[in-house]
Write an enzyme that holds these catalytic residues in place. Structure first.
Site, PDB file in Angstrom:
ATOM      1  N   ASN A  47       0.835  -1.212   0.000  1.00 60.35           N
ATOM      2  CA  ASN A  47       0.000   0.000   0.000  1.00 60.35           C
ATOM      3  C   ASN A  47       0.865   1.255   0.000  1.00 60.35           C
ATOM      4  O   ASN A  47       0.345   2.367   0.050  1.00 60.35           O
ATOM      5  CB  ASN A  47      -0.987   0.007   1.184  1.00 60.35           C
ATOM      6  CG  ASN A  47      -0.276   0.095   2.518  1.00 60.35           C
ATOM      7  OD1 ASN A  47       0.960   0.072   2.577  1.00 60.35           O
ATOM      8  ND2 ASN A  47      -1.033   0.206   3.599  1.00 60.35           N
TER       9      ASN A  47
ATOM     10  N   ASP B 258      -3.699  -2.640   0.347  1.00 58.27           N
ATOM     11  CA  ASP B 258      -3.449  -2.817   1.774  1.00 58.27           C
ATOM     12  C   ASP B 258      -3.647  -4.298   2.089  1.00 58.27           C
ATOM     13  O   ASP B 258      -4.706  -4.855   1.798  1.00 58.27           O
ATOM     14  CB  ASP B 258      -4.461  -1.959   2.544  1.00 58.27           C
ATOM     15  CG  ASP B 258      -4.206  -1.981   4.042  1.00 58.27           C
ATOM     16  OD1 ASP B 258      -3.667  -2.978   4.551  1.00 58.27           O
ATOM     17  OD2 ASP B 258      -4.570  -0.985   4.697  1.00 58.27           O
TER      18      ASP B 258
ATOM     19  N   LEU C 269      -7.389 -10.463  -0.040  1.00 59.32           N
ATOM     20  CA  LEU C 269      -6.406 -10.590  -1.112  1.00 59.32           C
ATOM     21  C   LEU C 269      -6.932 -11.562  -2.162  1.00 59.32           C
ATOM     22  O   LEU C 269      -7.192 -12.715  -1.852  1.00 59.32           O
ATOM     23  CB  LEU C 269      -5.075 -11.135  -0.562  1.00 59.32           C
ATOM     24  CG  LEU C 269      -4.443 -10.390   0.613  1.00 59.32           C
ATOM     25  CD1 LEU C 269      -3.180 -11.102   1.075  1.00 59.32           C
ATOM     26  CD2 LEU C 269      -4.119  -8.953   0.212  1.00 59.32           C
TER      27      LEU C 269
ATOM     28  N   SER D 218       4.789  -4.158   6.770  1.00 61.57           N
ATOM     29  CA  SER D 218       4.733  -3.480   8.077  1.00 61.57           C
ATOM     30  C   SER D 218       5.682  -2.291   8.067  1.00 61.57           C
ATOM     31  O   SER D 218       6.763  -2.379   7.483  1.00 61.57           O
ATOM     32  CB  SER D 218       5.186  -4.383   9.231  1.00 61.57           C
ATOM     33  OG  SER D 218       5.155  -3.653  10.449  1.00 61.57           O
TER      34      SER D 218
ATOM     35  N   GLY E  80      -4.157 -16.667   5.014  1.00 60.53           N
ATOM     36  CA  GLY E  80      -5.349 -17.160   4.306  1.00 60.53           C
ATOM     37  C   GLY E  80      -5.055 -17.348   2.822  1.00 60.53           C
ATOM     38  O   GLY E  80      -5.469 -18.345   2.214  1.00 60.53           O
TER      39      GLY E  80
ATOM     40  N   ALA F 200       8.037 -12.373   8.015  1.00 58.03           N
ATOM     41  CA  ALA F 200       9.170 -11.545   8.420  1.00 58.03           C
ATOM     42  C   ALA F 200       8.907 -11.081   9.845  1.00 58.03           C
ATOM     43  O   ALA F 200       8.117 -10.174  10.076  1.00 58.03           O
ATOM     44  CB  ALA F 200       9.312 -10.354   7.482  1.00 58.03           C
TER      45      ALA F 200
ATOM     46  N   TYR G  21       4.469  -2.464  17.648  1.00 56.81           N
ATOM     47  CA  TYR G  21       5.248  -3.249  16.675  1.00 56.81           C
ATOM     48  C   TYR G  21       5.598  -4.616  17.263  1.00 56.81           C
ATOM     49  O   TYR G  21       5.363  -5.657  16.643  1.00 56.81           O
ATOM     50  CB  TYR G  21       6.514  -2.477  16.310  1.00 56.81           C
ATOM     51  CG  TYR G  21       7.373  -3.122  15.245  1.00 56.81           C
ATOM     52  CD1 TYR G  21       6.893  -3.309  13.950  1.00 56.81           C
ATOM     53  CD2 TYR G  21       8.682  -3.515  15.528  1.00 56.81           C
ATOM     54  CE1 TYR G  21       7.692  -3.889  12.972  1.00 56.81           C
ATOM     55  CE2 TYR G  21       9.485  -4.085  14.547  1.00 56.81           C
ATOM     56  CZ  TYR G  21       8.992  -4.266  13.278  1.00 56.81           C
ATOM     57  OH  TYR G  21       9.793  -4.837  12.308  1.00 56.81           O
TER      58      TYR G  21
ATOM     59  N   TYR H 280      -1.688 -21.579  12.267  1.00 55.51           N
ATOM     60  CA  TYR H 280      -2.034 -22.051  10.922  1.00 55.51           C
ATOM     61  C   TYR H 280      -1.279 -23.333  10.583  1.00 55.51           C
ATOM     62  O   TYR H 280      -1.782 -24.215   9.912  1.00 55.51           O
ATOM     63  CB  TYR H 280      -1.749 -20.964   9.871  1.00 55.51           C
ATOM     64  CG  TYR H 280      -2.985 -20.179   9.527  1.00 55.51           C
ATOM     65  CD1 TYR H 280      -3.544 -19.304  10.453  1.00 55.51           C
ATOM     66  CD2 TYR H 280      -3.615 -20.321   8.296  1.00 55.51           C
ATOM     67  CE1 TYR H 280      -4.693 -18.591  10.163  1.00 55.51           C
ATOM     68  CE2 TYR H 280      -4.763 -19.614   7.996  1.00 55.51           C
ATOM     69  CZ  TYR H 280      -5.296 -18.751   8.922  1.00 55.51           C
ATOM     70  OH  TYR H 280      -6.434 -18.053   8.626  1.00 55.51           O
TER      71      TYR H 280
ATOM     72  N   ARG I 109      15.639   5.529  10.969  1.00 56.41           N
ATOM     73  CA  ARG I 109      16.527   4.544  11.592  1.00 56.41           C
ATOM     74  C   ARG I 109      17.961   5.067  11.544  1.00 56.41           C
ATOM     75  O   ARG I 109      18.310   5.953  10.768  1.00 56.41           O
ATOM     76  CB  ARG I 109      16.399   3.185  10.888  1.00 56.41           C
ATOM     77  CG  ARG I 109      15.206   2.422  11.427  1.00 56.41           C
ATOM     78  CD  ARG I 109      14.964   1.135  10.711  1.00 56.41           C
ATOM     79  NE  ARG I 109      14.412   1.375   9.385  1.00 56.41           N
ATOM     80  CZ  ARG I 109      13.940   0.411   8.618  1.00 56.41           C
ATOM     81  NH1 ARG I 109      13.965  -0.831   9.019  1.00 56.41           N
ATOM     82  NH2 ARG I 109      13.434   0.691   7.435  1.00 56.41           N
TER      83      ARG I 109
HETATM   84  N1  UDP Z   1      19.559   6.181  17.227  1.00 50.40           N
HETATM   85  C1  UDP Z   1      20.339   7.284  17.481  1.00 50.40           C
HETATM   86  N2  UDP Z   1      20.189   8.381  16.677  1.00 50.40           N
HETATM   87  C2  UDP Z   1      19.332   8.436  15.623  1.00 50.40           C
HETATM   88  C3  UDP Z   1      18.527   7.284  15.357  1.00 50.40           C
HETATM   89  C4  UDP Z   1      18.663   6.175  16.195  1.00 50.40           C
HETATM   90  O1  UDP Z   1      21.149   7.301  18.414  1.00 50.40           O
HETATM   91  O2  UDP Z   1      19.252   9.472  14.937  1.00 50.40           O
HETATM   92  C5  UDP Z   1      19.738   4.992  18.074  1.00 50.40           C
HETATM   93  C6  UDP Z   1      18.445   4.456  18.701  1.00 50.40           C
HETATM   94  O3  UDP Z   1      18.171   5.108  19.918  1.00 50.40           O
HETATM   95  C7  UDP Z   1      18.790   2.988  18.876  1.00 50.40           C
HETATM   96  C8  UDP Z   1      19.746   2.688  17.698  1.00 50.40           C
HETATM   97  O4  UDP Z   1      20.227   3.940  17.270  1.00 50.40           O
HETATM   98  O5  UDP Z   1      19.476   2.787  20.084  1.00 50.40           O
HETATM   99  C9  UDP Z   1      19.068   1.969  16.549  1.00 50.40           C
HETATM  100  O6  UDP Z   1      17.907   2.676  16.231  1.00 50.40           O
HETATM  101  P1  UDP Z   1      16.975   2.350  14.991  1.00 50.40           P
HETATM  102  O7  UDP Z   1      15.892   3.364  14.978  1.00 50.40           O
HETATM  103  O8  UDP Z   1      17.800   2.229  13.763  1.00 50.40           O
HETATM  104  O9  UDP Z   1      16.358   0.912  15.236  1.00 50.40           O
HETATM  105  P2  UDP Z   1      16.091  -0.031  16.504  1.00 50.40           P
HETATM  106  O10 UDP Z   1      17.251  -0.951  16.523  1.00 50.40           O
HETATM  107  O11 UDP Z   1      16.033   0.798  17.772  1.00 50.40           O
HETATM  108  O12 UDP Z   1      14.816  -0.669  16.193  1.00 50.40           O
END
Ligand code: UDP
Length: 304
Positions: A16, A40, A45, A59, A86, A98, A129, A143, A170
């Site tokens: 989506n 979505d 589906l 996700s 399904g 995943a 999450y 399933y 991230r």
């Molecule tokens: N982090 C950070 N600065 C940023 C983004 C993330 O220090 O700008 C840190 C975050 O607090 C975590 C780690 O980097 O400890 C990995 O974060 P991410 O969001 O990539 O994924 P997570 O492993 O937490 O799901």
């Protein structure tokens, strides 16, 4: 999906596009073996052709995204997984979920083995999450048990590589974007929390092998090389040759303090382990982000 097409599979992508982008699949447009349906996965589906494998990856996966979309995240992990299961059942297909290292929460066992049950705060900000993925694992197992469906569960640890969004939130795209722009790298907390980063091609190979194996138990796929977020920031500054400094910001609630996959099961059963060294993978990723920023600047200048 590049790997599936390369290995001779026909691929139908359902997305989506809440966090995905058509740019990432544009190079397959027009190929006979490829089809894209914008949908979505929580809705019914319908596919009018045979399906042998269902790969359920839908996700939001960046904490920034799932904090903004907690209900959609819970729905895709629960209702979306139900629909995807399904579909697999209806088609007699094999199903792969995943899942994620987040099901271990802020782990009290280190490194994390698949038989560890985790330490998750269900009502914390990451609960949407973590619990959605835990539910998805439970539904997948149900399933398997009730319908005899062939199922696979991969627990994906931190992954990076080209085609991530610069503003994904991230740590890998954030730090690379900041370093390339000469802005400070925002390290959350004191940066002592650890992560282990796996390059995308390694991850994809591991997941493919899992789908083709007979292993129905969860399998961790990730790179066991662990480093602190602070060390990671310093590595990015060095590899980009940036003059950026580090700026410390508050640690988000429930941010896991440590994370490292135990990959003995993947080694033993899939004969898999990561091949791409962190610095090589980061260099490739940095080059990709650089070329994109240049391309964007050129197209921006043309549009002006
Ligand atoms: N982090 C950070 N600065 C940023 C983004 C993330 O220090 O700008 C840190 C975050 O607090 C975590 C780690 O980097 O400890 C990995 O974060 P991410 O969001 O990539 O994924 P997570 O492993 O937490 O799901």
């Amino acid at each position: 999906m590049d790997l599936l097409l390369e290995r001779g599979h026909r691929v139908i992508v359902l997305d989506n596009l809440v966090t995905g982008s058509v740019e990432n699949i544009a190079h397959h447009a027009g190929k006979a073996a490829f089809r894209f349906i914008q949908q979505d996965v929580t809705e019914y589906l319908f596919l009018d052709e045979p399906v042998n494998y269902v790969w359920h990856f839908a996700s939001p996966a960046s904490p920034v995204d799932y904090l903004e979309l907690p209900i959609q995240t819970l729905k895709v992990g629960s209702l979306g997984t139900h629909k995807a299961l399904g579909l697999a059942l209806h088609k007699g297909a094999r199903f792969l979920l995943a899942s994620t290292s987040e099901i271990y929460g802020d782990p009290l066992v280190h490194p994390q083995r698949e038989d560890y049950w985790g330490n998750v705060n269900p009502i914390g900000p990451r609960g949407c999450y973590d619990e959605a993925k835990r539910f998805a694992e439970a539904l997948t197992m149900a399933y398997r048990k009730e319908h005899g469906l062939q199922t696979r569960i991969v627990r994906i640890f931190n992954t990076y590589g080209p085609r991530m969004r610069l503003r994904d939130g991230r740590v890998v795209p954030s730090f690379i974007g900041q370093a390339l722009a000469g802005r400070p790298l925002t390290v959350y907390g004191d940066g002592s929390q650890t992560r282990s980063f796996c390059y995308c091609s390694d991850l994809i190979e591991g997941i493919y092998r899992l789908m083709m194996s007979r292993e129905w138990r969860p399998v961790n796929i990730g790179n066991p090389r662990e480093l602190s977020v602070r060390q990671f920031a310093e590595t990015i500054i060095r590899l980009t040759g940036s003059r950026s400094r580090i700026a410390f910001e508050p640690l988000p609630q429930d941010d896991p303090k440590q994370r490292q996959p135990d990959i003995s099961r993947a080694r033993r059963i899939l004969h898999w382990e990561p091949k791409v060294d962190l610095e090589d993978g980061l260099r490739r990723t940095i080059e990709w982000f650089k070329s994109r920023t240049v391309r964007k600047r050129i197209s921006g200048a043309r549009a002006a």
